[in-house]
Design a protein around this motif. Structure first.
Motif, PDB file in Angstrom:
ATOM      1  N   LYS A 125      85.195  47.820 102.446  1.00 47.73           N
ATOM      2  CA  LYS A 125      84.216  46.768 102.166  1.00 47.73           C
ATOM      3  C   LYS A 125      84.803  45.397 102.505  1.00 47.73           C
ATOM      4  O   LYS A 125      85.300  44.679 101.641  1.00 47.73           O
ATOM      5  CB  LYS A 125      83.800  46.819 100.694  1.00 47.73           C
ATOM      6  CG  LYS A 125      82.524  46.035 100.437  1.00 47.73           C
ATOM      7  CD  LYS A 125      81.998  46.235  99.044  1.00 47.73           C
ATOM      8  CE  LYS A 125      80.699  45.471  98.875  1.00 47.73           C
ATOM      9  NZ  LYS A 125      80.195  45.483  97.520  1.00 47.73           N
ATOM     10  N   THR A 127      85.115  41.486 103.222  1.00 51.40           N
ATOM     11  CA  THR A 127      84.401  40.295 102.709  1.00 51.40           C
ATOM     12  C   THR A 127      84.857  39.068 103.494  1.00 51.40           C
ATOM     13  O   THR A 127      85.988  39.025 103.984  1.00 51.40           O
ATOM     14  CB  THR A 127      84.694  40.078 101.209  1.00 51.40           C
ATOM     15  OG1 THR A 127      86.119  40.102 101.021  1.00 51.40           O
ATOM     16  CG2 THR A 127      84.057  41.158 100.358  1.00 51.40           C
ATOM     17  N   GLU A 187      77.020  38.545 102.126  1.00 51.08           N
ATOM     18  CA  GLU A 187      76.010  39.383 101.462  1.00 51.08           C
ATOM     19  C   GLU A 187      75.136  38.583 100.500  1.00 51.08           C
ATOM     20  O   GLU A 187      73.972  38.909 100.282  1.00 51.08           O
ATOM     21  CB  GLU A 187      76.703  40.531 100.714  1.00 51.08           C
ATOM     22  CG  GLU A 187      75.799  41.720 100.490  1.00 51.08           C
ATOM     23  CD  GLU A 187      76.506  42.893  99.813  1.00 51.08           C
ATOM     24  OE1 GLU A 187      75.811  43.797  99.344  1.00 51.08           O
ATOM     25  OE2 GLU A 187      77.746  42.887  99.741  1.00 51.08           O
ATOM     26  N   ARG A 191      71.250  39.246  99.201  1.00 49.43           N
ATOM     27  CA  ARG A 191      71.337  40.164  98.062  1.00 49.43           C
ATOM     28  C   ARG A 191      70.182  39.977  97.083  1.00 49.43           C
ATOM     29  O   ARG A 191      69.677  40.922  96.485  1.00 49.43           O
ATOM     30  CB  ARG A 191      72.674  39.971  97.339  1.00 49.43           C
ATOM     31  CG  ARG A 191      72.962  41.074  96.320  1.00 49.43           C
ATOM     32  CD  ARG A 191      74.220  40.757  95.518  1.00 49.43           C
ATOM     33  NE  ARG A 191      75.422  41.133  96.230  1.00 49.43           N
ATOM     34  CZ  ARG A 191      76.547  40.427  96.198  1.00 49.43           C
ATOM     35  NH1 ARG A 191      76.597  39.303  95.523  1.00 49.43           N
ATOM     36  NH2 ARG A 191      77.606  40.840  96.845  1.00 49.43           N
ATOM     37  N   GLN A 206      70.795  45.956 104.576  1.00 49.69           N
ATOM     38  CA  GLN A 206      72.103  46.286 103.987  1.00 49.69           C
ATOM     39  C   GLN A 206      73.040  46.897 105.020  1.00 49.69           C
ATOM     40  O   GLN A 206      74.200  46.500 105.137  1.00 49.69           O
ATOM     41  CB  GLN A 206      71.914  47.253 102.818  1.00 49.69           C
ATOM     42  CG  GLN A 206      71.213  46.616 101.627  1.00 49.69           C
ATOM     43  CD  GLN A 206      70.780  47.659 100.607  1.00 49.69           C
ATOM     44  OE1 GLN A 206      70.298  48.731 100.956  1.00 49.69           O
ATOM     45  NE2 GLN A 206      70.962  47.347  99.338  1.00 49.69           N
ATOM     46  N   GLY A 209      74.141  44.351 107.687  1.00 52.75           N
ATOM     47  CA  GLY A 209      75.174  43.480 107.113  1.00 52.75           C
ATOM     48  C   GLY A 209      76.525  44.174 107.076  1.00 52.75           C
ATOM     49  O   GLY A 209      77.553  43.598 107.461  1.00 52.75           O
ATOM     50  N   GLU A 210      76.535  45.442 106.646  1.00 51.51           N
ATOM     51  CA  GLU A 210      77.792  46.215 106.601  1.00 51.51           C
ATOM     52  C   GLU A 210      78.385  46.357 108.000  1.00 51.51           C
ATOM     53  O   GLU A 210      79.599  46.217 108.196  1.00 51.51           O
ATOM     54  CB  GLU A 210      77.534  47.610 106.012  1.00 51.51           C
ATOM     55  CG  GLU A 210      77.291  47.603 104.505  1.00 51.51           C
ATOM     56  CD  GLU A 210      76.703  48.917 103.994  1.00 51.51           C
ATOM     57  OE1 GLU A 210      76.710  49.919 104.760  1.00 51.51           O
ATOM     58  OE2 GLU A 210      76.238  48.948 102.844  1.00 51.51           O
ATOM     59  N   ARG A 213      79.996  43.101 109.218  1.00 52.08           N
ATOM     60  CA  ARG A 213      81.296  42.847 108.568  1.00 52.08           C
ATOM     61  C   ARG A 213      82.383  43.761 109.128  1.00 52.08           C
ATOM     62  O   ARG A 213      83.539  43.373 109.224  1.00 52.08           O
ATOM     63  CB  ARG A 213      81.163  42.986 107.051  1.00 52.08           C
ATOM     64  CG  ARG A 213      80.297  41.892 106.444  1.00 52.08           C
ATOM     65  CD  ARG A 213      80.348  41.867 104.929  1.00 52.08           C
ATOM     66  NE  ARG A 213      79.579  42.940 104.307  1.00 52.08           N
ATOM     67  CZ  ARG A 213      78.267  42.918 104.093  1.00 52.08           C
ATOM     68  NH1 ARG A 213      77.561  41.858 104.481  1.00 52.08           N
ATOM     69  NH2 ARG A 213      77.650  43.918 103.507  1.00 52.08           N
TER      70      ARG A 213
END
Length: 497
Positions: A125, A127, A187, A191, A206, A209-210, A213
């Motif tokens: 994940k 960020t 996010e 969100r 979602q 976005g993932e 990243r």
């Protein structure tokens, strides 16, 4: 005196109980998060978090753990769970909960807290801080993946699972549009968007976005990304119109994806989203109905006087412009080779100068239309119409479009009022999608500009190579994204029509 002594004894007893509770809770805490002796068994080279988070045995999404020794996914960590059984059977002890991002040692079942594992959670994940995002296009620093390969974040290959290169090139093109990319890297930007109960379309947001990243992650374990989860969301949300196992059309996918993203982000015809802020322009469409060509001349004249045959003007918005190619010649040269025709970009842009008329045929009626632009977006998408479908097969037009890479001025295609208000109308190319081969079984590749270095790269599935700008213009361009010459901040704050 006796009472006082008894009170002191009670106080001492309570203190002992409290001390005991603290000692027990510390013991529990130590047991819960003690240092794990098996951390050196973790094999980072087998870890791949790009695939669907499913237990490899039960195929359940619920409570899934990754074994950090073999990379497989298992459900649960209780006594009879698949993860527990795997840990006993194969002596693999370190597991990561893919939802909570917590590490556990099995079968002992205690949580591991160790800063050396932070790189694994970051790959699962990633960020991005605002400071990190603001510097993405200011340098061209190469990063080294865990497997030893060097890569530029953003210029990363996407796995072609079976026949999904048509979607890969669109996703790679969009990931190199800075205002769109920046929105999805954070996010928090989306969100809080509320969707109706049971709405599955937000899954697209979602997953996109993932994917953004992961593509821009400077700490990847490998220098490529698999779009598996993103494409599964596409298959689900498009009701299988677009599939992983069957070649699709990149323009059809782009059109559906942009409109679906806009809607999932709460956008409507009147309410803008990041999609319309970045890509939406507007135009005037002038159309007039034509009499049937087989009618006698007198009847045609009479019909043309009627109101329904008078020219009508319609204001319309667009997310991309379709450019029509001239019909490819059928004759061959003396060596029996088909001549590949060429056409300047400005010739096919003439469709939008307000004067060029084109006939459009429907099943029942014919119309004559002309177009003129009234507003240009910060990022302009051209779709070059290479394919024509008839009842029997799909034909591809191989015409090469000659275009400059920079300084394409579109002022002459605007109405006079728009020319007065639009300050900057000059564009530079940032992405060029190419279709090679036959209409139904060809392959896609993409050229993208890395904003930090100013260099061009060619991406085809997992392959990434640098390319000279002059080579780009020799390809059968299918989709292009052009950036208006102005600061990124202005492009980001621009609102759609």
């Amino acid at each position: 005196m006796a009472n006082l002594k008894r009170e002191r004894d009670i106080d001492d007893d309570e203190e002992e109980v409290v001390r005991g509770k603290v000692a027990r809770s510390q013991d529990t805490e130590d047991r819960r998060s003690r240092h794990c002796p098996y951390l050196d068994t973790i094999n980072r080279s087998v870890l791949d978090f790009d695939f669907e988070k499913l237990c490899s045995i039960s195929l359940s999404h619920i409570n899934v753990y990754a074994c950090l020794i073999c990379g497989k996914y298992f459900q649960g960590r209780g006594l009879k769970s698949h993860a527990y059984t795997h840990s006993v059977q194969f002596t693999h002890h370190v597991f990561l909960n893919l939802h909570t991002l917590k590490f556990y040692c099995l079968p002992d079942n205690y949580e591991i807290i160790d800063s050396s594992l932070e790189d694994i959670t970051y790959v699962l994940k990633p960020t991005f801080t605002k400071q990190h995002i603001s510097g993405l296009d200011k340098h061209g620093k190469l990063y080294r993946a865990y497997d030893g390969t060097t890569y530029l974040p953003g210029i990363v290959g996407l796995n072609n699972i079976k026949a999904n290169d048509y979607a890969n090139v669109v996703l790679q093109a969009l990931s190199n549009v800075p205002p769109l990319r920046n929105y999805f890297l954070e996010e928090e930007n989306y969100r809080g968007i509320r969707r109706p109960p049971g709405d599955i379309m937000f899954l697209l947001v979602q997953r996109f976005g993932e994917l953004m990243r992961k593509l821009w992650n400077p700490r990847n374990f490998k220098a490529h990304v698999s779009p598996h989860e993103m494409l599964q969301a596409v298959v689900l949300c498009s009701k299988k119109t677009f599939q992983i196992t069957k070649q699709g059309d990149a323009v059809d996918f782009l059109s559906w994806f942009l409109n679906a993203l806009h809607g999932a982000l709460g956008g409507t015809k009147k309410k803008s989203s990041i999609v319309t802020k970045v890509f939406q322009g507007s135009m005037r469409i002038f159309s007039k109905k034509l009499p049937h060509p087989d009618l006698p001349a007198e009847e045609k004249e009479a019909l043309l006087q009627k109101e329904e045959y008078q020219e009508e003007m319609l204001e319309s918005t667009f997310l991309y412009l379709t450019l029509d190619l001239p019909t490819a010649p059928l004759y061959k040269d003396e060596k029996e080779q088909l001549i590949i025709p060429q056409v300047p970009l400005f010739n096919i842009l003439a469709k939008f100068n307000g004067n060029t008329e084109k006939e459009y045929k429907t099943y029942k009626e014919n119309f004559l239309k002309r177009f003129q632009l009234t507003k240009l977006p910060p990022y302009l998408i051209f779709c070059i119409k290479r394919f024509t479908k008839n009842n029997f097969f799909v034909e591809k037009n191989p015409t090469i479009v000659n275009f400059p890479i920079t300084n394409v001025d579109l002022r002459e295609y605007l109405t006079e009022e728009a020319q007065a208000t639009e300050k900057n109308t000059t564009y530079d190319l940032v992405a060029n999608v190419v279709h090679d081969g036959k209409p139904t079984e060809g392959a896609y590749r993409i050229h993208v500009l890395h904003h930090g270095t100013g260099k061009w790269y060619e991406l085809q599935d997992l392959q990434v190579t640098d390319i000279l700008p002059q080579m780009i213009t020799l390809s059968e361009a299918y989709i292009q994204i052009w950036k208006r010459q102005e600061t990124e901040e202005k492009g980001n704050s621009h609102t759609g029509a």
